[in-house]
Design a protein around this motif. Structure first.
Motif, PDB file in Angstrom:
ATOM      1  N   TYR A 190     -32.732  40.679   7.904  1.00  0.00           N
ATOM      2  CA  TYR A 190     -32.419  39.380   8.087  1.00  0.00           C
ATOM      3  C   TYR A 190     -33.358  38.459   8.658  1.00  0.00           C
ATOM      4  CZ  TYR A 190     -27.546  41.578   7.692  1.00  0.00           C
ATOM      5  OH  TYR A 190     -26.239  41.974   7.040  1.00  0.00           O
ATOM      6  N   PRO A 191     -33.544  37.335   7.659  1.00  0.00           N
ATOM      7  CA  PRO A 191     -34.383  36.258   8.388  1.00  0.00           C
ATOM      8  C   PRO A 191     -33.899  35.270   9.419  1.00  0.00           C
ATOM      9  CG  PRO A 191     -33.480  35.423   6.026  1.00  0.00           C
ATOM     10  CD  PRO A 191     -33.092  37.067   6.476  1.00  0.00           C
ATOM     11  N   THR A 192     -34.837  34.767  10.066  1.00  0.00           N
ATOM     12  CA  THR A 192     -34.150  33.798  11.303  1.00  0.00           C
ATOM     13  C   THR A 192     -34.127  32.259  10.679  1.00  0.00           C
ATOM     14  OG1 THR A 192     -35.550  35.289  12.782  1.00  0.00           O
ATOM     15  CG2 THR A 192     -34.603  33.100  13.445  1.00  0.00           C
ATOM     16  N   PRO A 193     -32.716  31.857  10.582  1.00  0.00           N
ATOM     17  CA  PRO A 193     -32.757  30.340  10.189  1.00  0.00           C
ATOM     18  C   PRO A 193     -33.138  29.551  11.226  1.00  0.00           C
ATOM     19  CG  PRO A 193     -30.619  31.855  10.204  1.00  0.00           C
ATOM     20  CD  PRO A 193     -31.611  32.490  10.879  1.00  0.00           C
ATOM     21  N   ASP A 194     -33.619  28.396  10.690  1.00  0.00           N
ATOM     22  CA  ASP A 194     -34.287  27.362  11.904  1.00  0.00           C
ATOM     23  C   ASP A 194     -33.177  26.358  12.086  1.00  0.00           C
ATOM     24  OD1 ASP A 194     -35.513  25.251  13.256  1.00  0.00           O
ATOM     25  OD2 ASP A 194     -37.458  25.593  11.732  1.00  0.00           O
ATOM     26  N   PHE A 195     -32.644  26.560  13.262  1.00  0.00           N
ATOM     27  CA  PHE A 195     -31.479  25.566  13.854  1.00  0.00           C
ATOM     28  C   PHE A 195     -32.061  24.133  14.274  1.00  0.00           C
ATOM     29  CE2 PHE A 195     -29.413  29.814  13.430  1.00  0.00           C
ATOM     30  CZ  PHE A 195     -28.252  29.205  12.522  1.00  0.00           C
ATOM     31  N   GLY A 196     -33.401  24.099  14.379  1.00  0.00           N
ATOM     32  CA  GLY A 196     -33.898  22.875  15.038  1.00  0.00           C
ATOM     33  C   GLY A 196     -33.515  21.675  14.295  1.00  0.00           C
ATOM     34  N   ALA A 197     -33.901  20.533  15.391  1.00  0.00           N
ATOM     35  CA  ALA A 197     -33.380  19.172  14.900  1.00  0.00           C
ATOM     36  C   ALA A 197     -34.073  18.817  13.271  1.00  0.00           C
ATOM     37  CB  ALA A 197     -34.161  18.256  15.946  1.00  0.00           C
TER      38      ALA A 197
END
Length: 419
Positions: A190-197
């Motif tokens: 499972y890759p890590t989504p980027d929830f950054g601005a």
């Protein structure tokens, strides 16, 4: 409202909105101590034949597999035993293709609890990918068992789910990995989504320099890397809530675009097999610090090891904090309270042999487990064959500490060991 009342109102509002400041904890006490010697080996192929550039030496350094680099701990299958996760091996992707990724079962006999201070290595679970789910070419690509190595993944944390399967936090992706109880990879990473601005988590991902896609698309000279996380900055901490419905995965380093003292805590929904989108933030006491582990206390409270990058006499900061995920400030930082100063532990019985004040001065302290409301188990990652924690010419062992807390934790049902 007059000026004084207005100032008082503003101050009170800010105080109520902010998380509790980190506080200095009363001294914890060493009530158990055991040591696994640095030169401890398990059956397996020879290892340590590669350097940091991946160049192969004429002969391997070791005839088998070192039992070392403990980066996570959970309860073992028998009373008094523990499962420990060895990390990627010898410190980097390129010097660890002959180091096999394993969970070892160890049974300590701690001093202070009727034992002699020894640690017995019982058996191990070998992580492997026989179903070809990794998604990239691994070291043992064309073998039947496809045993996983430290060049394939850098495993740093793990928990046991309600169904007995294993979830592992990894750093090269960073990924979450799902294994069977006997070590078979069950799903693609499972890759890590980027929830950054400004990011789209459906297509933007947090990626380390060792991520397969980043390595496959190396930048031309003068161009920026597509990595958004520093090396060895992935999921050093992974915890599961008491109900075992959610994972909480804590990055070790800040994501590009975040403040340098800010680490992301991602929530992962186990029923839906997805990152929920809830992201909290942990603030380091110093941007140069790193975290070592993440452990459950109750639905809202978790323990974090935070430490500097020094060892031995140079070590100045090795602490365990309690964080409250339900209490955050306006910027999303979780409240934190100091629980243990690992450089100032009372040892009135001199169990460790260093006098009545015990220091745990290893550069990487990466294991904490709640045993009961008053007791923690803490272990270092010894980075075999590294030296420096107990002397410049002394190989660092794996030391296991049983610590009695000055104040009890508020444990949820099911957290800790059965009595």
């Amino acid at each position: 409202m007059n000026h004084r009342l207005r100032l008082a109102s503003v101050f009170l509002s800010a105080l109520l909105a902010a998380p509790a400041l980190a506080q200095t904890a009363p001294q914890a006490q060493l009530i158990g101590y055991a040591v696994l010697p640095a030169d401890t080996f398990a059956p397996g192929p020879a290892s340590g034949q590669y350097n940091g550039q991946g160049q192969r030496a004429e002969k391997p350094r070791f005839d088998s597999q070192p039992v070392q680099g403990f980066s996570a701990v959970q309860f073992g299958p028998a009373a008094g035993s523990y499962r420990v996760l060895s990390d990627n091996g010898f410190g980097s992707k390129y010097n660890s293709p002959d180091y096999l990724l394993r969970l070892y079962t160890v049974t300590p006999s701690p001093k202070g609890q009727g034992g002699d201070g020894s640690v017995r290595v019982d058996d191990f679970v070998q992580l492997r990918d026989p179903n070809r789910l990794a998604g990239f070419v691994i070291v043992n690509e064309n073998t039947p068992d496809r045993l996983l190595t430290g060049q394939d993944f850098d495993v740093e944390s793990f928990v046991v789910a309600a169904d007995g399967t294993l979830w592992v936090g990894e750093e090269f992706g960073p990924y979450l990995l799902h294994f069977s109880a006997d070590g078979v990879l069950l799903e693609p990473p499972y890759p890590t989504p980027d929830f950054g601005a400004g990011k789209d988590p459906a297509k933007d991902f947090v990626r380390s320099p060792q991520h397969p896609a980043v390595l496959a698309d190396s930048p031309a000279p003068g161009q920026m890397s597509k990595a958004t996380l520093g090396s060895s900055g992935g999921y050093e901490g992974l915890a599961i809530n008491p109900a075992k419905t959610h994972l909480y995965a804590l990055l070790e380093k800040s994501v590009v675009g975040d403040a340098p003292d800010t680490l992301r805590i991602h929530e992962f929904d186990l029923a839906g097999k997805r990152f929920s989108g809830k992201v909290l933030k942990y603030r380091l006491e110093d941007p140069a610090h790193a975290i070592g582990d993440f452990a459950v206390v109750n639905d809202n409270e978790y323990l974090v090891i935070e430490r500097d990058n020094h060892s031995g006499d140079a070590a100045r900061f090795k602490k365990i904090y309690k964080v409250d995920l339900s209490r955050t400030d306006a910027n999303g930082y979780v409240a934190k309270t100091e629980v243990v100063d690992l450089l100032n532990i009372a040892d009135p019985q001199n169990l460790a042999g260093f006098g009545t004040t015990f220091r745990f001065p290893f550069v990487t302290i990466e294991d904490v487990l709640v045993l009961d409301a008053n007791t923690l188990l803490v272990i270092n990652d010894n980075n075999y064959p590294a030296t420096g924690g107990r002397g410049q010419n002394v190989k660092d062992p794996n030391e296991m500490l049983w610590l009695k807390l000055a104040s009890p934790l508020n444990l949820a049902a099911g957290v800790g060991q059965a009595r």
